[in-house]
Every structure is written in structure tokens, then in C-alpha cells.
Design a protein around this motif. Sequence first.
Motif, short mmCIF file in Angstrom:
data_model
loop_
_atom_site.label_atom_id
_atom_site.label_comp_id
_atom_site.label_asym_id
_atom_site.label_seq_id
_atom_site.Cartn_x
_atom_site.Cartn_y
_atom_site.Cartn_z
N VAL A 1 70.02 56.97 57.80
CA VAL A 1 69.48 58.07 58.60
C VAL A 1 68.20 57.63 59.31
CG1 VAL A 1 68.44 60.37 58.49
CG2 VAL A 1 70.52 59.88 57.18
N ASP A 2 67.34 56.93 58.58
CA ASP A 2 66.10 56.44 59.18
C ASP A 2 66.39 55.49 60.34
OD1 ASP A 2 63.00 56.06 58.76
OD2 ASP A 2 63.82 54.03 58.96
N ALA A 3 67.37 54.61 60.16
CA ALA A 3 67.73 53.67 61.23
C ALA A 3 68.28 54.40 62.45
CB ALA A 3 68.74 52.66 60.71
N CYS A 4 69.11 55.41 62.23
CA CYS A 4 69.71 56.16 63.34
C CYS A 4 68.65 56.94 64.11
CB CYS A 4 70.79 57.10 62.82
SG CYS A 4 72.28 56.25 62.23
N LEU A 5 67.72 57.55 63.39
CA LEU A 5 66.66 58.31 64.05
C LEU A 5 65.72 57.38 64.82
CD1 LEU A 5 65.82 60.93 61.28
CD2 LEU A 5 66.96 61.35 63.46
N THR A 6 65.44 56.23 64.25
CA THR A 6 64.61 55.25 64.95
C THR A 6 65.31 54.77 66.22
OG1 THR A 6 63.63 54.53 62.85
CG2 THR A 6 63.40 53.05 64.74
N GLY B 1 48.13 56.48 67.94
CA GLY B 1 47.17 57.30 67.19
C GLY B 1 47.79 58.07 66.06
N GLY B 2 48.76 57.45 65.39
CA GLY B 2 49.39 58.12 64.27
C GLY B 2 50.30 59.26 64.67
N GLY B 3 50.71 59.29 65.94
CA GLY B 3 51.65 60.31 66.39
C GLY B 3 51.03 61.66 66.66
N ARG B 4 49.69 61.72 66.75
CA ARG B 4 49.05 63.02 66.96
C ARG B 4 49.34 63.61 68.34
NH1 ARG B 4 44.62 59.56 66.51
NH2 ARG B 4 44.27 60.41 64.44
N TRP B 5 49.73 62.73 69.29
CA TRP B 5 50.03 63.21 70.64
C TRP B 5 51.52 63.51 70.83
CZ3 TRP B 5 46.15 64.77 73.45
CH2 TRP B 5 44.90 64.18 73.27
N ALA B 6 52.31 63.27 69.82
CA ALA B 6 53.76 63.45 69.95
C ALA B 6 54.15 64.87 70.36
CB ALA B 6 54.45 63.06 68.65
N PRO B 7 53.58 65.93 69.76
CA PRO B 7 53.97 67.28 70.19
C PRO B 7 53.68 67.55 71.66
CG PRO B 7 52.84 67.36 68.07
CD PRO B 7 52.67 65.97 68.60
N VAL B 8 52.56 67.05 72.15
CA VAL B 8 52.20 67.26 73.56
C VAL B 8 53.17 66.51 74.47
CG1 VAL B 8 50.40 66.94 75.30
CG2 VAL B 8 49.78 67.58 72.96
N VAL B 9 53.47 65.26 74.10
CA VAL B 9 54.39 64.45 74.91
C VAL B 9 55.77 65.08 74.96
CG1 VAL B 9 55.56 62.22 75.04
CG2 VAL B 9 53.12 62.30 74.49
N VAL B 10 56.26 65.51 73.81
CA VAL B 10 57.59 66.12 73.74
C VAL B 10 57.61 67.44 74.51
CG1 VAL B 10 59.20 67.25 72.17
CG2 VAL B 10 58.31 64.98 71.62
N VAL C 1 62.09 61.52 67.85
CA VAL C 1 60.77 61.11 68.29
C VAL C 1 59.70 61.67 67.36
CG1 VAL C 1 59.06 61.32 70.14
CG2 VAL C 1 61.45 60.83 70.70
N MET C 2 59.81 62.95 67.02
CA MET C 2 58.85 63.56 66.11
C MET C 2 58.92 62.94 64.72
SD MET C 2 57.19 65.66 67.95
CE MET C 2 56.28 66.43 66.62
N TYR C 3 60.12 62.62 64.27
CA TYR C 3 60.29 62.01 62.95
C TYR C 3 59.61 60.64 62.90
CZ TYR C 3 62.62 59.44 59.19
OH TYR C 3 62.89 58.67 58.08
N VAL C 4 59.87 59.82 63.91
CA VAL C 4 59.26 58.48 63.93
C VAL C 4 57.75 58.59 64.08
CG1 VAL C 4 59.13 56.31 65.21
CG2 VAL C 4 61.35 57.40 64.81
N ALA C 5 57.29 59.53 64.90
CA ALA C 5 55.84 59.71 65.07
C ALA C 5 55.18 60.12 63.77
CB ALA C 5 55.58 60.75 66.16
N ARG C 6 55.80 61.03 63.02
CA ARG C 6 55.25 61.43 61.73
C ARG C 6 55.27 60.27 60.74
NH1 ARG C 6 58.09 66.42 62.67
NH2 ARG C 6 59.85 65.61 61.46
N SER C 7 56.32 59.44 60.83
CA SER C 7 56.39 58.26 59.97
C SER C 7 55.25 57.31 60.25
CB SER C 7 57.74 57.56 60.15
OG SER C 7 58.81 58.41 59.79
#
Length: 257
Positions: A129-134, A208-217, A247-253
Motif C-alpha cells: 500500500v505504501d509503495a502504491c501511494l508513493t 518542510g515536512g509537508g506543511r504546505w501540502a494542504p495549500v498545494v492540494v 500526496v497527503m499521505y506521502v507528505a505526512r510521512s
Amino acid sequence: MTAERLAAAAHLTSSLEYLFDDRNSTEETSVLARTTTSAVRSSGERDVRLRSGGNPSTTPLHLTRALAATVLLAPGRRRRLFAGLLTTACTCLLHRRQRYGSDGADQMALLVQTSCALARAGNRDPRLVDACLTFQAAQATMAYVISGCAKFASSSWRRGTALEGILRTRVYGDRRAFSWCLRHPRQARRLTRLVAFAECGFVAAFVGGGRWAPVVVLFAGVFHAVTARLMGLGRFWWAFAATYPAVMYVARSERKG
């Protein structure tokens, strides 16, 4: 499951567009926006034959894919693996049989659906699952960044006149939006460049640890919603939105790492 359903919505929309075109021959065929039926009609009989609607052999495939996609959209977990594999198989066959209408939205939806089916086939093994999401996140990032770079390679995008040129066309245009560009040329040029910059900047979702991911998405989703309304690219919203959970999953990872 969210990605799987969004990709299924893209496939369902695509098949309904083709089937509706064939039976009713109207321009308003998309669930979210219009298609390019009128442009196809004006391009000659030879191009019409290349449409799915003009090829009776693809109609059963579209009907089967629509049914399988409907199963994926329905609640519950039963028969989802079979429906996912069937949707993938029909899409692959359609790619081989029809040349007209297979665009980036169809390709992205296929990649998402295939990887989701693969994860289900592996009994949702965490590593698979991790590989598919990545994989899905990487595909989305490459699609946006390459599209942005291609825009900057064009002088019209660098000058900021590309958006005005697109909006004046019959296929992808919109009269009111084009009029706005004429009334506000400076803002239109800035907006045109902003689109290219934003696509190239999609990688910021993982910075930056995915902190901008919600804005980008959010920005990407709004962009596709606007293009669905103005340019008739409704399927792109479903297809690319299907990659946002990954994208959100990988960013949170990245943030946890």
C-alpha cells in the motif's frame, strides 16, 4: 478507498461521455463540463470515425467499465477487487482501440486505478500500500512539474498571453473569461504565469515536512475546478483529485520521518 473512488468517477465520466455522444449527438456530454463534440464534427468524417461513439466495438467496453466503476463508487467492500481489475482491463483495451479522446486524465485515472487494484490484490499489505501511494504521489508530481516546465518552454506562456489565446478558441474557450482578459490584460498575464509557476511548484507539497501540502492540494483542486468550468476539462478534476490522498499521505510521512 478515496483515491479508488475518485479514479472510478473519472472512468465513469469518461465512458458516459462517449456513450452519450454516440446516442444523443449533443455538445453537453460531460458530468462536470462540456466536451469537444462540436470541434470533432467540424474536423471531418474521418475524425468522427476515430471517436469511441463511431466505433461500435468499443461500446460494450464502455458499458462494462461504467458498470465496474459504479460498483467501485458504491459503499461496501465486496467485489471491489474484481471491479477494479475489470475497470483497468477495459481502460487498457480502450486505449488500444481508440485514438481520439485518450488524454492525460484517462492516463492518470488508469495509473491510480491500477495501483489501487494492485494494493487490494496484495491483501492490503502495508508495504505494498505504501509503495502504491508513493507511486501515485510521484506520478502526480511529475505530471504537474513537467506540465509547468513545458509551459515555460513556450514564449506565449512566458509573455503571459497563452491564457488569453486558449480562452478565445472554440474548443476550450469561454466568452466571458476571454472578455475579462481583454479588459484586464495585466492581471491576465500575471494569472497565466502563476499557473505555470504553481505547476512547477507542486513539489512544495513535500518540502518542510509537508506543511504546505494542504495549500498545494487545495490550489491544484481549485485550478482543475476552474478549468472544468471554463475549458470543459471535467475529467481532469476527478483524475488528479484521485492522487491527492496519496500526496497527503506521502507528505505526512515526510513530516513523521
